[in-house]
Scaffold this motif. Sequence first.
Motif, short mmCIF file in Angstrom:
data_model
loop_
_atom_site.label_atom_id
_atom_site.label_comp_id
_atom_site.label_asym_id
_atom_site.label_seq_id
_atom_site.Cartn_x
_atom_site.Cartn_y
_atom_site.Cartn_z
N ASN A 60 -6.72 -31.19 43.39
CA ASN A 60 -6.05 -30.50 44.47
C ASN A 60 -4.81 -30.66 44.68
O ASN A 60 -4.04 -30.89 45.93
CB ASN A 60 -7.07 -31.06 45.76
N GLY A 61 -3.88 -30.31 43.73
CA GLY A 61 -2.35 -30.29 43.87
C GLY A 61 -1.88 -31.70 44.62
O GLY A 61 -2.20 -32.70 44.11
N ALA A 62 -0.97 -31.47 45.44
CA ALA A 62 -0.12 -32.62 46.02
C ALA A 62 -1.11 -33.45 46.62
O ALA A 62 -0.70 -34.69 46.76
CB ALA A 62 1.06 -31.94 46.89
N ARG A 165 0.19 -37.15 36.21
CA ARG A 165 0.57 -36.14 36.93
C ARG A 165 1.33 -35.01 36.09
O ARG A 165 1.87 -35.49 35.02
CB ARG A 165 1.90 -36.53 37.96
N TRP A 166 0.72 -33.85 36.44
CA TRP A 166 1.27 -32.54 35.79
C TRP A 166 2.22 -31.68 36.29
O TRP A 166 1.76 -30.95 37.56
CB TRP A 166 -0.04 -32.13 34.89
N ARG A 168 2.41 -28.33 34.98
CA ARG A 168 1.69 -27.09 34.61
C ARG A 168 0.40 -27.62 34.29
O ARG A 168 -0.28 -28.71 33.82
CB ARG A 168 2.39 -26.55 33.42
N HIS A 169 -0.46 -26.76 34.73
CA HIS A 169 -1.90 -26.66 34.77
C HIS A 169 -2.31 -27.19 33.39
O HIS A 169 -3.57 -27.82 33.09
CB HIS A 169 -2.65 -25.50 35.49
N ALA A 170 -1.77 -26.42 32.15
CA ALA A 170 -2.00 -26.63 30.95
C ALA A 170 -2.14 -27.97 30.46
O ALA A 170 -2.77 -28.41 29.48
CB ALA A 170 -1.24 -25.73 30.15
N GLU A 171 -1.11 -28.88 31.11
CA GLU A 171 -0.77 -30.29 30.62
C GLU A 171 -2.18 -31.19 30.92
O GLU A 171 -2.38 -32.24 30.58
CB GLU A 171 0.30 -30.72 31.18
N ALA A 172 -3.23 -30.58 32.05
CA ALA A 172 -4.13 -31.39 32.70
C ALA A 172 -4.99 -31.78 31.66
O ALA A 172 -5.97 -32.91 31.58
CB ALA A 172 -4.71 -30.74 33.98
N ALA A 173 -5.17 -31.12 30.51
CA ALA A 173 -6.02 -31.07 29.37
C ALA A 173 -5.77 -32.27 28.94
O ALA A 173 -6.77 -32.88 28.05
CB ALA A 173 -6.17 -29.85 28.47
N ASP A 174 -4.61 -32.82 28.76
CA ASP A 174 -4.55 -34.04 27.89
C ASP A 174 -4.85 -35.18 28.76
O ASP A 174 -5.20 -36.34 27.75
CB ASP A 174 -3.02 -34.38 28.02
N PHE A 175 -5.51 -35.03 29.87
CA PHE A 175 -6.10 -36.29 30.49
C PHE A 175 -7.52 -36.62 29.84
O PHE A 175 -7.87 -37.77 29.91
CB PHE A 175 -6.39 -35.89 31.89
N GLY A 176 -8.14 -35.56 29.27
CA GLY A 176 -9.38 -35.84 28.57
C GLY A 176 -9.17 -36.63 27.20
O GLY A 176 -10.27 -36.87 26.64
#
Length: 253
Positions: A60-62, A165-166, A168-176
Amino acid sequence: MNETAANPVVAELRERIQRLEGGPARRRAVLPFGIKEIDGRLPGGGLALGALHEVAGGGNGAIDGAAAALFSAGIVARIRGKILWCVTRQDLFAPALAQAGLAPGRVIYVEAGDEKSVLACFEEGLRHGGLGGVVADVARLSMTASRRLELAAEASGAIGIAIRRWRRHAEAADFGQPTASVTRWRVSGLPSTALPVPGVGRARWRLELIRCRAGESADFEVEACDGKGRLHIPADLAHGSDQKTIGRRRAAG
């Protein structure tokens, strides 16, 4: 003569390889949360010191990003010594960290120009040996980088926390992606505790342990860190019929 006894360097390298592969290793010191539902899910009864851990917001963002930072602050607040906090952006709110138990006088802030520099400062801080812990904001964390950080933490005994922390939304996939971290957490904001009078109650979080080496995944509903960095189980869950929602088993993350 036994080769291991004759060459302690080889013995140390073998032990490090065993740790990275999940093999037997010497018992680590731990930092208990003081909540049996959480500590019971962690090997040794607490969060491993001298190790690398990952924390991210629930999405949920910030709001969730701030919750992840405060959760991390509450952990290092309960550790002795100075804390090094590495960032690329000047968006930390020191008074909020202080409310989570981390006094401003204990924190050394490092603003690095890019993520590569943050990782370099992160590793150097963990290797220093004179710090209680190191926290760093990173978007990407490769297996190679995380192994270096984990070995640095093991060598010094300092705890390392990578707040993912990302921009861009596309960077969030790296968390997996797989890393060498001992635990991986996700923190999401929930409606605050209701008060009997008008006002805003204590913040609540959904705390997800989505990966734990030699342990089980689980999720918990907790009240946010107090002025001493401690989490609490909400009274309505600790004593009510919703106790079963605490520490639910999750599928491996």
